[in-house]
Design a protein around this motif. Structure first.
Motif, PDB file in Angstrom:
ATOM      1  N   THR A 307       0.847  -1.193   0.000  1.00  0.00           N
ATOM      2  CA  THR A 307       0.000   0.000   0.000  1.00  0.00           C
ATOM      3  C   THR A 307       0.883   1.244   0.000  1.00  0.00           C
ATOM      4  OG1 THR A 307      -0.054   0.215   2.421  1.00  0.00           O
ATOM      5  CG2 THR A 307      -1.723  -1.197   1.396  1.00  0.00           C
ATOM      6  N   GLN A 308       0.259   2.378  -0.176  1.00  0.00           N
ATOM      7  CA  GLN A 308       0.942   3.634   0.087  1.00  0.00           C
ATOM      8  C   GLN A 308       0.979   3.838   1.605  1.00  0.00           C
ATOM      9  OE1 GLN A 308      -1.703   6.075  -2.362  1.00  0.00           O
ATOM     10  NE2 GLN A 308      -0.031   6.388  -3.813  1.00  0.00           N
ATOM     11  N   ASP A 326      -3.319   0.906  -4.104  1.00  0.00           N
ATOM     12  CA  ASP A 326      -3.640   2.319  -3.920  1.00  0.00           C
ATOM     13  C   ASP A 326      -5.026   2.568  -3.333  1.00  0.00           C
ATOM     14  OD1 ASP A 326      -5.033   1.488  -6.095  1.00  0.00           O
ATOM     15  OD2 ASP A 326      -4.357   3.073  -7.456  1.00  0.00           O
ATOM     16  N   LYS A 327      -5.675   1.500  -2.835  1.00  0.00           N
ATOM     17  CA  LYS A 327      -6.999   1.676  -2.243  1.00  0.00           C
ATOM     18  C   LYS A 327      -7.101   0.920  -0.926  1.00  0.00           C
ATOM     19  CE  LYS A 327      -9.667   2.677  -6.405  1.00  0.00           C
ATOM     20  NZ  LYS A 327     -10.846   2.303  -7.233  1.00  0.00           N
ATOM     21  N   ASP A 348     -10.712   5.312  -1.390  1.00  0.00           N
ATOM     22  CA  ASP A 348      -9.297   5.660  -1.486  1.00  0.00           C
ATOM     23  C   ASP A 348      -8.966   6.643  -0.382  1.00  0.00           C
ATOM     24  OD1 ASP A 348      -6.777   6.248  -2.142  1.00  0.00           O
ATOM     25  OD2 ASP A 348      -7.155   6.811  -4.234  1.00  0.00           O
ATOM     26  N   GLU A 350      -6.610   8.761   0.101  1.00  0.00           N
ATOM     27  CA  GLU A 350      -5.601   9.741  -0.275  1.00  0.00           C
ATOM     28  C   GLU A 350      -5.549  10.903   0.708  1.00  0.00           C
ATOM     29  OE1 GLU A 350      -3.309   9.986  -2.459  1.00  0.00           O
ATOM     30  OE2 GLU A 350      -3.663   8.116  -3.512  1.00  0.00           O
ATOM     31  N   LYS A 353      -3.399  10.477   3.915  1.00  0.00           N
ATOM     32  CA  LYS A 353      -1.981  10.121   3.834  1.00  0.00           C
ATOM     33  C   LYS A 353      -1.120  11.339   4.073  1.00  0.00           C
ATOM     34  CE  LYS A 353      -2.653   6.315   0.617  1.00  0.00           C
ATOM     35  NZ  LYS A 353      -4.049   6.486   0.307  1.00  0.00           N
ATOM     36  N   SER A 361       8.117   3.200  -1.484  1.00  0.00           N
ATOM     37  CA  SER A 361       7.190   3.302  -2.593  1.00  0.00           C
ATOM     38  C   SER A 361       7.876   2.994  -3.911  1.00  0.00           C
ATOM     39  CB  SER A 361       6.564   4.694  -2.636  1.00  0.00           C
ATOM     40  OG  SER A 361       7.550   5.661  -2.884  1.00  0.00           O
TER      41      SER A 361
END
Length: 393
Positions: A307-308, A326-327, A348, A350, A353, A361
């Motif tokens: 993941t991020q 990414d989710k 998501d 985002e 983060k 990454s």
């Protein structure tokens, strides 16, 4: 037809060359940071600028150091008045400051390579890339952080460090280098080959005994008599109860692991990437981590898929449903009917983060628009030539 064939082959080769070079350029930019590419920055400061530090960042606003006033610069014993530091080469905007950040230059933009900065006063600083100091330049060394808290009677504490039993000293002369004052702790650095330190103050009149250390970030609390407590975990974080992280991961993520840390200071919960294995319990992949953790990465296939950065609330148990790299979705109570597959949809995260560089990454190169344009031009040329030949016929 022979000319037409040659034209097509030439245009196609050109497109392939650009496609091959462009992703390499992307990876080169990333590896510059990952490989620790550093530049030497020297500063000559006025006599009343005590304990100079460097603050550094780039045009995008990425900061080289965690908090103002940055990192302490080391005095060069062979060049009076000069201090030096190795800083990330991508950080080409700097401020030289001193007196616990109360005195500083304006922003200085660096060119490539090592730099010498002569500070006349806070409004006047000159930079050159030609060496201004005498002798050999200091070599870059990996270091570890040492945080120190001393009794109020210990004024202007210093760090002395060496390697035992060979007696190799990290600093030129006693009492060593000044520790930089912070909000709660004094901070210094020592090379990773160091295994022994002494904290001293009052011009070296008071000191601890010899302290054996491992080359890892540490916290040292020193009382009036020089007695100390040593910890490799921030004492303020050590008192926080552990939390449990529960994860649902895609079915094709083999042997999922958890990587966890504290942002922005970067304290890691585990020794090395990809972290520790998540264990199956009550239908969830589970791991207990320190309560100060506020950032995690779920990864699988020995870290090849991940993941991020996922931001979580420190001190709270958390449930994370990962749908893809990414989710993901974060919960602080167990969600009902939570399933993670490679095809399910989820929110998501985002917005949750942190805006930090992600050491683990991966960068996925995209074929540049230039390639598309060249291929289009090639097609047009082929059509035009074909039409001309048809007309001649």
């Amino acid at each position: 037809m022979e000319k037409l064939r040659k034209l097509f082959v030439s245009m196609l080769l050109m497109a392939l060359i650009i496609a091959a070079v462009s992703p390499a350029a992307v990876y080169a930019a990333d590896s510059k940071t990952d490989n620790g590419d550093m530049r030497l920055v020297y500063a000559n400061v006025p006599d009343d600028w005590k304990n100079p530090c460097l603050w550094a960042w780039n045009e995008a606003g990425d900061q080289a150091y965690e908090a103002w006033p940055g990192e302490a610069m080391t005095p060069d014993s062979n060049n009076k008045g000069w201090y030096y530091i190795y800083a990330p080469s991508w950080a080409d905007h700097i401020i030289v400051n001193a007196n616990a950040g109360e005195t500083q230059t304006s922003e200085i933009v660096l060119k490539d390579g090592n730099t010498w900065v002569t500070v006349k006063d806070k409004d006047n600083a000159e930079t050159v890339t030609e060496q201004q100091t005498k002798g050999n330049l200091p070599k870059y060394e990996e270091t570890f952080k040492i945080h120190v808290k001393v009794d109020d009677s210990w004024k202007e504490p210093n760090l002395w460090a060496w390697s035992a039993p060979d007696g190799k000293n990290a600093f030129d002369k006693w009492p060593g280098v000044a520790l930089m004052s912070g909000e709660k702790w004094y901070t210094g650095k020592a090379p990773t080959w160091v295994n022994s330190i002494i904290v001293n103050a009052n011009g070296g009149d008071v000191k601890t005994e010899d302290i054996s250390v491992d080359p890892a970030e540490l916290w040292l609390t020193v009382d009036k008599d020089g007695k100390y407590d040593l910890s490799y975990v921030d004492p303020e974080k050590a008192s926080v109860p552990n939390i449990t992280v529960r994860v649902k991961a895609p079915s094709d993520w083999k042997s999922p692991n958890l990587w966890a840390w504290s942002a922005p200071d970067g304290t890691n919960a585990f020794a090395s990437w990809p972290g520790e294995t998540l264990e199956e319990k009550d239908g969830w992949l589970t791991k207990e981590v320190p309560g100060w953790v506020n950032s995690i990465i779920v990864n699988g296939n020995n870290g090849d898929v991940q993941t991020q950065d996922i931001s979580v609330d420190a001190g709270k148990d958390v449930w994370v449903v990962v749908t893809s790299a990414d989710k993901n979705q974060v919960y602080y109570e167990e969600p009902k009917d939570a399933e993670a597959t490679s095809t399910s949809e989820t929110v998501d995260e985002e917005t949750d983060k942190p805006d930090t560089s992600k050491k683990q990454s991966k960068t996925t190169p995209v074929i540049p628009i230039t390639v598309v344009v060249i291929i289009a031009v090639a097609v047009i040329c082929i059509v035009v030539v074909a039409r001309k030949k048809k007309n001649k016929a």
